[in-house]
Scaffold this active site. Structure first.
Site, short mmCIF file in Angstrom:
data_model
loop_
_atom_site.label_atom_id
_atom_site.label_comp_id
_atom_site.label_asym_id
_atom_site.label_seq_id
_atom_site.Cartn_x
_atom_site.Cartn_y
_atom_site.Cartn_z
N GLU A 44 -90.58 -45.56 77.81
CA GLU A 44 -90.09 -44.24 78.19
C GLU A 44 -89.51 -44.24 79.60
O GLU A 44 -88.46 -43.65 79.86
CB GLU A 44 -91.21 -43.20 78.07
N TYR A 129 -91.85 -34.25 79.98
CA TYR A 129 -91.23 -34.90 78.82
C TYR A 129 -91.90 -36.24 78.53
O TYR A 129 -92.27 -36.53 77.38
CB TYR A 129 -89.73 -35.10 79.05
N ASP A 147 -85.31 -33.20 73.55
CA ASP A 147 -84.35 -33.85 74.44
C ASP A 147 -82.95 -33.39 74.05
O ASP A 147 -82.77 -32.48 73.23
CB ASP A 147 -84.51 -35.37 74.39
#
Length: 305
Positions: A44, A129, A147
């Site tokens: 990520e 996120y 997203d």
């Protein structure tokens, strides 16, 4: 549509069709084949504003070097930053934060990652996120990921999202996600946005499972929110910051003009890309805790922290 919002009446059919589409065929990425929170966090952080084609090779190399959170926590920060720079993974402070997050997991959590989005946000450099992505993909314990790809899907699929000036994407996304299925659902809807519902849609070519419900497919109106484009890396400040880190990793220290001539061919001390420009880059790196700058009587030198 339901009376309470922009979802189809048969939400279960919408959910199952997407999951079946994803499970039948999807792009293979190594971070989709693991539930290890460390590996998912690495992927990520690497994927932030970096093309996936560069991320996959770097991901394997990174895990070869530091295969688990304990290994990364025990590494020298300069080695982690040097790796980040050499693989063109964007801002080097992400490497610093990832290293510090690993140390937090080791020292504050006895080597085991927290499992909820709220707890994961306590880790250095982990925002909402990323925390939700790790909770979803590692622990199946997240909310719906929203997203740019997911926003594009929702905007096109549902008229009530498409026709609202400031739509509540998060509420709709969470209402659509099957309870307790964040791992498979978030992978599936992100895949839909990345493969079928691209900026130039490929509905029929990719067999989009939502065609019978989709507002855009039924009307031909495929407008969607603007999607930020990746800024050019070539010639960017990120590129030259990376060159500085690599050079300082090879030398104990370098004076300003020597460093300048090594990082760009058109460096001239008093020119547009001269000492003032270079000092600005070094100041940024110093603020990030990556470089130490020393001013002597007749020269300025720089070294890694």
């Amino acid at each position: 549509m339901t009376e309470s919002g922009p979802l189809p009446e048969d939400v279960s059919a919408v959910q199952s069709s997407l999951i079946e589409w994803y499970e039948t065929d999807h792009r293979s990425f190594p971070w989709r084949e693991t539930a290890d929170p460390y590996r998912i966090l690495v992927s990520e952080v690497m994927s932030q504003q970096t093309q996936l084609s560069r991320v996959e090779e770097a991901y394997h190399d990174f895990l070869d070097e530091w295969p688990d959170v304990a290994a990364l926590a025990g590494a020298a920060q300069s080695d982690v930053v040097g790796f980040w720079s050499s693989h063109s993974l964007g801002y080097n402070n992400r490497a610093t934060y990832l290293h510090e997050a690993a140390q937090q997991v080791r020292d504050a959590y006895d080597g085991s990652f927290p499992e909820s989005p709220g707890e994961l946000q306590e880790l250095m450099g982990v925002g909402p996120y990323t925390a939700n992505a790790v909770a979803s993909f590692a622990f199946n314990n997240g909310d719906a990921v929203v997203d740019t790809n997911v926003k594009r899907v929702l905007h096109r699929a549902f008229a009530e999202i498409h026709n609202v000036d400031d739509p509540d994407y998060e509420t709709v996304a969470n209402a659509l996600m099957p309870a307790g299925e964040s791992r498979i659902w978030n992978n599936a809807i992100m895949e839909l946005g990345g493969v079928a519902c691209q900026k130039q849609p490929r509905c029929d070519e990719e067999g989009c499972p939502w065609r019978e419900w989709c507002h855009a497919y039924q009307t031909g109106d495929f407008t969607a929110p603007d999607v930020p484009t990746q800024p050019s890396f070539e010639g960017s400040r990120r590129q030259f910051r990376g060159r500085i880190i690599r050079l300082l990793g090879e030398h104990d220290e370098m004076d300003l003009d020597t460093l300048g001539h090594r990082i760009r061919v058109d460096y001239t001390p008093d020119g547009e890309h001269g000492r003032k420009w270079l000092q600005g880059l070094l100041s940024d790196l110093s603020d990030d805790g990556l470089v130490q700058v020393e001013e002597g009587d007749d020269q300025i030198t720089a070294r890694l922290q």
